[in-house]
Design an enzyme around this catalytic site. Structure first.
Site: not given
Length: 135
Positions: A111-112
């Site tokens: 989850p950047c």
């Protein structure tokens, strides 16, 4: 090559995949992917990082460490690039953390989008603006 991508259309996604593949053929296998898609959707629904969802991605040791840290960010929370850099023991590597986020080919699974600019402001994101931290 492993990837989870976001796009406006199936055609745009396929074009992006073809651009990233320098050799070889691309074969569509909807039936074969159905089980994996279900696992991805389960994770997006809030079941947390799936331990049974293998992530076979190529990465440098630094990218791998950043991505592990991103997977540890709880749903609904964010971290700054600087904070991620500090947490992995590289406090002066905020820009390198940003590059590692930009090279992430498995959107949402790593989850950047949970990483924001210092102060909580919106940062750049490969598939649009980040900063909501919802996924």
């Amino acid at each position: 090559m492993a990837a989870v991508s976001l796009g406006d259309s199936e055609g745009a996604l396929e074009a992006g995949l073809r651009k990233g593949v320098s050799a070889g053929e691309i074969h569509r296998d909807d039936a074969g992917l159905q089980g994996w898609v279900g696992l991805v959707l389960d994770q997006l629904a809030g079941s947390g990082p799936r331990k049974d969802l293998p992530l076979d991605v190529q990465a440098t040791a630094f990218q791998h460490r950043v991505w592990q840290e991103l997977r540890a960010i709880p749903r609904g929370q964010t971290r700054s690039y600087s904070e991620v850099a500090r947490r992995i023991g590289r406090p002066r590597a905020a820009r390198a953390v940003a590059r590692a986020c930009a090279s992430n080919r498995v959107a949402l699974l790593v989850p950047c989008h949970r990483v924001v600019a210092t102060g909580g402001g919106l940062g750049g994101y490969r598939w649009g603006r980040s900063g909501n931290g919802r996924c």
